[in-house]
Write an enzyme that holds these catalytic residues in place. Structure first.
Site, PDB file in Angstrom:
ATOM      1  CG  ASP A  44     106.615  62.678   3.423  1.00 37.42           C
ATOM      2  OD1 ASP A  44     106.305  63.858   3.265  1.00 37.42           O
ATOM      3  OD2 ASP A  44     107.730  62.339   3.854  1.00 37.42           O
ATOM      4  CD  GLU A  46      99.843  55.421   5.085  1.00 35.33           C
ATOM      5  OE1 GLU A  46      99.335  55.314   6.215  1.00 35.33           O
ATOM      6  OE2 GLU A  46     101.005  55.062   4.831  1.00 35.33           O
ATOM      7  CG  ASP A  47      99.278  58.426   8.263  1.00 34.47           C
ATOM      8  OD1 ASP A  47      99.804  57.919   7.242  1.00 34.47           O
ATOM      9  OD2 ASP A  47      99.899  58.577   9.336  1.00 34.47           O
ATOM     10  CG  PHE A  99     106.421  66.518  10.796  1.00 35.74           C
ATOM     11  CD1 PHE A  99     106.930  65.449  10.060  1.00 35.74           C
ATOM     12  CD2 PHE A  99     105.822  66.260  12.020  1.00 35.74           C
ATOM     13  CE1 PHE A  99     106.842  64.146  10.536  1.00 35.74           C
ATOM     14  CE2 PHE A  99     105.729  64.963  12.513  1.00 35.74           C
ATOM     15  CZ  PHE A  99     106.246  63.910  11.766  1.00 35.74           C
ATOM     16  NE  ARG A 101     100.353  57.361  17.176  1.00 36.13           N
ATOM     17  CZ  ARG A 101     101.014  57.194  16.029  1.00 36.13           C
ATOM     18  NH1 ARG A 101     100.482  57.587  14.905  1.00 36.13           N
ATOM     19  NH2 ARG A 101     102.213  56.646  16.022  1.00 36.13           N
TER      20      ARG A 101
END
Ligand code: IMP
Length: 176
Positions: free
Chosen positions: A102, A98-99, A151, A164
């Protein structure tokens, strides 16, 4: 065309060093085993491609697409399955890539979904983790970096579909 360069939070070199270490840890932990790596699209695609190059174990690569953010910077609170994996993971060792974790909702939902398919084990590799935002019980087995509540974009992560392609993790400021 006008160029833009969001502020660097984690450089290409730092990412590469950390991924090397994660690859070594995964290689050691999965000695004698085969892995089904599940790359969570779209955000994890660059991390996953760099990570698997450093994992010296037989593996199969699968993709899954989940979304919870829509086009903004806040989670919608619902996780939607946009694309499923194509293999049966029953009895297999699964490594989710996963990136970012959060609130943890996406990963918790994915873990619950996968557990129903009876894998032998499920572990999680996440490039980033925002501890201050965590609301769900999530265990990250292989973590790249803990970050503050900002963010972030780049290295696969987007804001409304953009950024990206940046080779580093950047912070979105007014004006980008
Ligand atoms: P969670 O379900 O709240 O843990 O959110 C996880 C998903 O939200 C990630 O897979 C990302 O797609 C997205 N996300 C969360 N924080 C960020 C961020 O700072 N930048 C870009 N995407 C983010």
């Amino acid at each position: 065309m006008e160029s833009y360069r969001p502020e660097v939070m984690i450089s290409e070199d730092e990412i590469s060093l950390r991924i090397e270490a994660l690859g070594q840890a995964i290689t050691a932990d999965y000695a004698g085993q085969e892995i089904v790596v599940i790359c969570v699209l779209k955000g994890a695609f660059i991390f996953c491609s760099d990570l698997i190059k450093r994992v010296n174990r037989p593996l199969a690569l699968e993709f899954i697409a989940l979304s919870s953010y829509g086009d903004g910077t806040q989670s919608t609170g619902n996780v939607r399955l946009d694309m499923d994996i194509t293999c049966n993971v029953e009895g297999k060792h699964v490594l989710i890539v996963e990136d970012i974790v959060d609130s943890g909702l996406t990963i918790k939902t994915l873990m619950q979904m996968l557990q129903l398919r009876k894998p032998k084990s499920v572990r999680l590799a996440s490039l980033l983790f925002k501890p201050s935002k965590l609301k769900h019980d999530v265990k990250i087995d292989y973590l790249g970096f803990e970050i503050e509540d900002k963010f972030v974009i780049g290295y696969g992560l987007d804001y409304a579909g953009r950024y990206r392609e940046l080779p580093y993790i950047g912070v979105l400021n007014a004006g980008n």
